[in-house]
Design a protein around this motif. Sequence first.
Motif, PDB file in Angstrom:
ATOM      1  N   ARG A 159     -55.328-182.461  37.774  1.00  0.00           N
ATOM      2  CA  ARG A 159     -56.256-181.389  38.354  1.00  0.00           C
ATOM      3  C   ARG A 159     -55.371-180.871  39.444  1.00  0.00           C
ATOM      4  NH1 ARG A 159     -61.464-179.607  38.387  1.00  0.00           N
ATOM      5  NH2 ARG A 159     -62.137-181.428  37.439  1.00  0.00           N
ATOM      6  N   ARG A 163     -53.256-177.172  39.653  1.00  0.00           N
ATOM      7  CA  ARG A 163     -53.657-176.179  40.689  1.00  0.00           C
ATOM      8  C   ARG A 163     -52.516-175.524  41.455  1.00  0.00           C
ATOM      9  NH1 ARG A 163     -55.116-172.863  43.482  1.00  0.00           N
ATOM     10  NH2 ARG A 163     -56.839-172.276  44.575  1.00  0.00           N
ATOM     11  N   ASP A 169     -59.495-172.737  39.783  1.00  0.00           N
ATOM     12  CA  ASP A 169     -60.334-174.016  40.015  1.00  0.00           C
ATOM     13  C   ASP A 169     -61.060-174.473  38.741  1.00  0.00           C
ATOM     14  OD1 ASP A 169     -59.469-174.227  42.545  1.00  0.00           O
ATOM     15  OD2 ASP A 169     -61.111-173.094  43.281  1.00  0.00           O
TER      16      ASP A 169
END
Length: 427
Positions: A159, A163, A169
Amino acid sequence: MAYTPYPQSYYAFSANPAPQRPPLIGEHETDVCVIGAGYTGLSTALFLLENGFRVTVLEAAQVGFGASGRNGGQIVNSYSRDIDVIERNTNSQAAALMGQMAFEGGRVIRERIERYNIQCDLKNGGVFAAFTSRQMEHLEAQKRLWERYGHTQLELLDRQAIRRVVACDNYVGGLLDHTGGHIHPLNLALGEAAAVESLGGVIHEQSPVVRIERGTTPVAHTSQGRVRAKFLVVAGNAYLGNLLPELAAKSMPCGSQVIATEPLSEELALSLLPQDYCVEDCNYLLDYYRLSADRRLIYGGGVTYGARDPANIEAIIRPKLLNTFPQLQNVKIDFAWTGNFLLTLSRLPQVGRIGDNIYYSQGCSGHGVTYTHLAGKVLAEALRGQAERFDAFAGLPHYPFPGGRLFRIPLTALGAGYYQLRDRLGV
């Protein structure tokens, strides 16, 4: 004679200068007549010309008019259904060949760009973005699968890592393919057409083939002329119509919609995609996006079964764009267009031969930029008498759509709706 221009897309707006090629008039003879001046036809023509064949290409509109000049511009490896599906549907020898070929199309593109100095804004790196842990597990399995066939330039992203790659998101992770990338698709096609002509190939635009005369020496007929050849290569894909009914019965044109924003500031563009990678998500009805050379965000997605043109493309795609990048709320959309790709029931390409001298490749199922370049090489090999790789593709089953031409659209849309619901539920 009616003149068919390019659609009003960003790609047509920013295309490199190219000559208008005259329509076919009168009678001509050649070794190979290629029907369609998209990626499949141009790739086939180039490989044949490099091996000493005489080649004539007939294009109904202009070079790259169809999917080749309207797509998302992403270099994505493998096929619309991955190698594991092929392994389950064919013998081990054919599966091994197709696994080896799954990463060849991108190499063909880069080789063409370098050899013929094609200016098409090549950028390296492509990301598959996962919304759910289940999709992430699929990407982990995909990485293992691809590595089993020697494709090792892959990097899993958690994650935090994704990003840093895309300012969104919504994703739990992703897979970065360093050999993926993106290009200006129409300029790639125009550059390949110029390469064809540099080797002595002939391209006729505004020359739709209205009839194929089969026989020991097949003939392609247009409204004003005809070409007699030793071989025909049919590469019309979603724009072939009913020229060969046996091909139309086993495929269905579908539309995909794309928008391009106004040029973004350098700061804003780099904040969205800092490494300038292209991205596609892992949903069944996926979305895809990237930056153009002049820093527009090009965003596509959605499927219209039966290739109907939606009345308001921006209304379909802009909400998707804003779900990904809400920071673009006030950005203007400069271009919105649609184009057709050809879907097969198996979502695997259909390659084959009709009689002894009519060859075809069709049905990329939305995954055509790399595959079509590979297909051109495989078709050219077959015409040279080296048919092992061609036979591996030709051995895949070609299923007719259930319900025939009348019901294939509603039945396919119903099936797609099921998978779209699964995407939304995260299962």
